[in-house]
Design a protein around this motif. Structure first.
Motif, PDB file in Angstrom:
ATOM      1  N   ARG A 294       0.937  -1.069   0.213  1.00 41.93           N
ATOM      2  CA  ARG A 294      -0.039   0.283  -0.084  1.00 41.93           C
ATOM      3  C   ARG A 294       0.875   1.190   0.040  1.00 41.93           C
ATOM      4  O   ARG A 294       2.096   1.120   0.494  1.00 41.93           O
ATOM      5  N   PRO A 295       0.418   2.484  -0.461  1.00 42.00           N
ATOM      6  CA  PRO A 295       1.120   3.635  -0.219  1.00 42.00           C
ATOM      7  C   PRO A 295       1.606   4.130   1.267  1.00 42.00           C
ATOM      8  O   PRO A 295       0.970   3.378   2.233  1.00 42.00           O
ATOM      9  N   ALA A 296       2.909   4.142   1.242  1.00 40.61           N
ATOM     10  CA  ALA A 296       3.401   4.398   2.718  1.00 40.61           C
ATOM     11  C   ALA A 296       2.731   5.571   3.418  1.00 40.61           C
ATOM     12  O   ALA A 296       2.034   6.236   2.673  1.00 40.61           O
ATOM     13  N   VAL A 297       2.693   5.890   4.477  1.00 41.86           N
ATOM     14  CA  VAL A 297       1.952   6.832   5.319  1.00 41.86           C
ATOM     15  C   VAL A 297       2.376   8.067   4.833  1.00 41.86           C
ATOM     16  O   VAL A 297       1.155   8.765   4.669  1.00 41.86           O
ATOM     17  N   TRP A 298       3.594   8.491   4.515  1.00 37.94           N
ATOM     18  CA  TRP A 298       3.900   9.923   4.161  1.00 37.94           C
ATOM     19  C   TRP A 298       3.300  10.078   2.670  1.00 37.94           C
ATOM     20  O   TRP A 298       2.910  11.144   2.402  1.00 37.94           O
ATOM     21  N   LYS A 299       3.216   8.972   1.821  1.00 41.75           N
ATOM     22  CA  LYS A 299       2.646   9.178   0.608  1.00 41.75           C
ATOM     23  C   LYS A 299       1.159   9.163   0.661  1.00 41.75           C
ATOM     24  O   LYS A 299       0.717  10.135  -0.329  1.00 41.75           O
ATOM     25  N   GLU A 300       0.599   8.543   1.535  1.00 38.73           N
ATOM     26  CA  GLU A 300      -0.830   8.726   1.589  1.00 38.73           C
ATOM     27  C   GLU A 300      -1.309   9.862   2.463  1.00 38.73           C
ATOM     28  O   GLU A 300      -2.212  10.512   2.141  1.00 38.73           O
ATOM     29  N   HIS A 301      -0.482  10.246   3.531  1.00 40.60           N
ATOM     30  CA  HIS A 301      -0.949  11.305   4.406  1.00 40.60           C
ATOM     31  C   HIS A 301      -0.198  12.529   4.467  1.00 40.60           C
ATOM     32  O   HIS A 301      -0.513  13.390   5.363  1.00 40.60           O
ATOM     33  N   GLY A 302       0.973  12.504   3.878  1.00 39.76           N
ATOM     34  CA  GLY A 302       1.752  13.631   4.014  1.00 39.76           C
ATOM     35  C   GLY A 302       2.897  13.309   5.084  1.00 39.76           C
ATOM     36  O   GLY A 302       2.801  12.542   5.875  1.00 39.76           O
ATOM     37  N   VAL A 303       4.089  14.254   4.764  1.00 42.79           N
ATOM     38  CA  VAL A 303       5.238  14.039   5.625  1.00 42.79           C
ATOM     39  C   VAL A 303       4.663  14.526   7.115  1.00 42.79           C
ATOM     40  O   VAL A 303       5.242  13.494   8.190  1.00 42.79           O
ATOM     41  N   PRO A 304       4.259  15.653   7.362  1.00 46.32           N
ATOM     42  CA  PRO A 304       3.922  16.098   8.713  1.00 46.32           C
ATOM     43  C   PRO A 304       3.391  14.841   9.497  1.00 46.32           C
ATOM     44  O   PRO A 304       3.773  14.188  10.561  1.00 46.32           O
ATOM     45  N   ALA A 305       2.259  14.444   8.626  1.00 48.00           N
ATOM     46  CA  ALA A 305       1.476  13.370   9.672  1.00 48.00           C
ATOM     47  C   ALA A 305       2.216  12.063   9.972  1.00 48.00           C
ATOM     48  O   ALA A 305       2.360  11.394  10.802  1.00 48.00           O
ATOM     49  N   ALA A 306       3.247  11.787   8.904  1.00 48.89           N
ATOM     50  CA  ALA A 306       4.140  10.597   9.184  1.00 48.89           C
ATOM     51  C   ALA A 306       4.944  10.788  10.156  1.00 48.89           C
ATOM     52  O   ALA A 306       5.181   9.740  11.026  1.00 48.89           O
ATOM     53  N   ILE A 307       5.696  11.891  10.369  1.00 46.69           N
ATOM     54  CA  ILE A 307       6.591  12.021  11.445  1.00 46.69           C
ATOM     55  C   ILE A 307       5.802  11.905  12.557  1.00 46.69           C
ATOM     56  O   ILE A 307       6.329  11.305  13.448  1.00 46.69           O
ATOM     57  N   LEU A 308       4.566  12.663  12.592  1.00 42.66           N
ATOM     58  CA  LEU A 308       4.036  12.840  13.868  1.00 42.66           C
ATOM     59  C   LEU A 308       3.249  11.376  14.331  1.00 42.66           C
ATOM     60  O   LEU A 308       3.550  10.987  15.843  1.00 42.66           O
ATOM     61  N   VAL A 309       2.908  10.797  13.550  1.00 38.44           N
ATOM     62  CA  VAL A 309       2.165   9.361  13.915  1.00 38.44           C
ATOM     63  C   VAL A 309       3.509   8.330  14.430  1.00 38.44           C
ATOM     64  O   VAL A 309       3.107   7.482  15.421  1.00 38.44           O
ATOM     65  N   GLY A 310       4.599   8.444  13.678  1.00 41.15           N
ATOM     66  CA  GLY A 310       5.731   7.659  14.012  1.00 41.15           C
ATOM     67  C   GLY A 310       6.071   8.092  15.617  1.00 41.15           C
ATOM     68  O   GLY A 310       6.542   7.260  16.449  1.00 41.15           O
ATOM     69  N   ASP A 311       6.282   9.489  15.858  1.00 41.66           N
ATOM     70  CA  ASP A 311       6.465  10.014  17.125  1.00 41.66           C
ATOM     71  C   ASP A 311       5.722   9.358  18.042  1.00 41.66           C
ATOM     72  O   ASP A 311       6.063   9.023  19.414  1.00 41.66           O
TER      73      ASP A 311
END
Lengths: 347, 347
Positions: free
Chosen positions: A111-128
């Motif tokens: 599937r599209p990676a989180v940053w690809k689907e939801h954007g880099v900011p959301a991917a940074i924050l959900v990882g944190d």
């Protein structure tokens, strides 16, 4: 560690450990992700592949199974290991989400990676959020050894991050000469990037199963060697694996210019093929002909044999760790089988 | 909380708490950053402003000072609080590094932000490393309350991340109507984004000073109200602050379309100026004339008065938390002074 030709029964044991861990871990994992609220929690559920229709691919679940088996090996129950198993799944997935941004990888589990689907900011924050939730899961369990396990998790995550930095740094180094990546550097990187988290899974599970620090250290070593065996094998598959089984393009790692163990070993072997390989990489490997030539030179210089030998050596170390620990025969068999499903995957 | 006209002595007390905390914390903080190895550690040192020539701007150090004062308030020593003070500095700086990527902010403390200087991958990874190092600093201290403090840290960091997500989400909401941001939503966001970490600093310091969970909860509330008082004041300064003193452009928050408390309060006040303000924002506020008109309408609709009242209310709550705790007069004065330097900054 032996890979019997008729591994059906052993394989089922490993599968059953993965399955048992998954059933115990997933509800707690879902609860942790739900605590992130509707917005961030939704992104977390997307990453884990928990769709409302029940479809979606999740990870293999090797790490939580390792935690569960370690707890059982020292006389605890699978349930004891759950906080460590949940924590290791949370940090593993936090790493995947951030690594996909860093490596510019578009796809994760098909599937599209989180940053690809939801954007880099959301991917940074959900990882944190998953990172911090891992400590919450461990420390919130109230287990008397939770604090010791959480300290090991913090140390492991430092290693994982430093290993990732080193791996990225390798790609900017020259192929040959004084500044080229050495085997010892590769080994440190692979132990940190891949071994440390498997070490935490095993040691954390053992601690929650009631082990003391010395026994947990033994499980830590087991996890490290398992991680290194996996990485060596994965490096071999990254060049010579069957794309139909690995899901990766043929000669994929060579195409990307990755400094993997077979390549580093071949370049530093000091044989004529080493020099030809170095010259080829320095010019740049582009065509399918050059890729095949590079693969052949790595093999001719002994890079493949070296990496396969290292994988076998690390598996022997796993064996020796297991042999030093008294545990039920069934648990021992399940460990062997789990290692097999990790190392033998895609073959 | 009173702000005496002749605050010299109190101010010195607060300054001295900041200074004492800095002297105790910095060597431990540097040791933690050095553990990240030459590459990542170097990026960490860049962010903290530790240059080999001794120059460079670091943060204000309010959070570690709060941890130190909380430990002293409950009968512990400043040294007891160090693991919590180090942890809060580490996570605060991890958040800054990741937020600068997310908000596309080029500058931090007058220097290029980490992502601008070293790239996004390095900034993601060094943030992750500081995050995990915070748990290592707390749990590695061996303090009997370290585990309880670390659990509070994990909960606080979840709040910080969720607060940041909510704050970002506000910018995509309409200015008026059913979907507009409500005051209660703003308060939850500000408590999470700003209050939770100050709450951890105070409660973590108290726990390491020897407090039980109930007393730590009281310090948690103190930190939350302090954070909310700060945020309300900061929101007022973000519109009407003197650029020469705040270091921010005039009407900066209005220019960026931030949903701050004065704006939300003005839009939801239900007076004629509210409607005019909503219509103005919906059209888009661009020119200096429109910015001044918007600021005047926020004030006319009572937004400024409301935010200032909220700041005063939260400061009164801080006072009431402090009054409920027996502590040396000098520590109490230092708390007042620290609050003043946080709230009164840039005025």
């Amino acid at each position: 560690m032996t890979f019997p030709a008729t591994a059906g029964a052993d394989h089922d044991l490993g599968h059953s450990a993965v399955q048992r861990a998954r059933e115990l871990v997933e509800p707690v994992l879902r609860d942790r992700v739900d605590r992130l609220g509707p917005s961030l929690g939704g992104i977390g559920r997307y990453h884990f592949g928990w769709r409302s229709d029940g479809t979606g691919a999740t990870g293999k679940g090797i790490r939580p199974a390792l935690a569960v088996l370690a707890a059982e090996a020292v006389g605890g129950t699978a349930r004891d290991a759950v906080p460590a198993a949940v924590a290791v799944e949370l940090v593993h997935n936090f790493s995947l989400i951030h690594d996909d941004i860093i490596d510019n990888d578009d796809l994760r589990r098909g599937r599209p990676a989180v940053w690809k689907e939801h954007g880099v900011p959301a991917a940074i924050l959900v990882g944190d959020a998953l990172h911090t939730e891992a400590f919450g899961a461990l420390l919130g369990s109230g287990h008397p050894n939770a604090s010791a396990a959480a300290l090991r998790l913090a140390t492991a995550m430092r290693e994982v991050v430093v290993g990732q930095v080193d791996d990225i740094g390798f790609t900017t180094r020259p192929w040959t000469g004084e500044q080229a990546v050495r085997i010892a550097e590769y080994q440190s990187m692979a132990e940190a990037k891949t071994g440390a988290l498997l070490a935490f899974a095993a040691a954390g599970g053992a601690l929650l199963g009631g082990a003391d620090a010395a026994v947990a250290d033994c499980f830590d070593r087991l996890g490290r060697h398992l991680g290194l065996a996996f990485q060596c094998t994965d490096d071999v598959l990254g060049i010579w694996g069957d794309p139909a089984r690995t899901g990766k393009p043929v000669f994929g790692d060579l195409r990307e210019g990755k400094r993997t163990l077979p390549v580093i070993a071949a370049l530093t072997a000091g044989v004529p093929a080493s020099e030809r390989l170095g010259a080829l990489f320095e010019r740049g490997v582009r065509s399918d002909f050059e890729l095949r030539l590079a693969a052949d030179l790595v093999e001719e210089a002994g890079g493949r044999e070296f990496a396969e030998g290292e994988a076998a050596r690390h598996l022997a170390e796993v064996d020796s760790c297991l042999a030093s620990l008294a545990m039920p025969a069934e648990t021992r068999a399940a460990f062997d089988s789990l290692a097999q499903s990790l190392i033998g995957r895609s073959r």
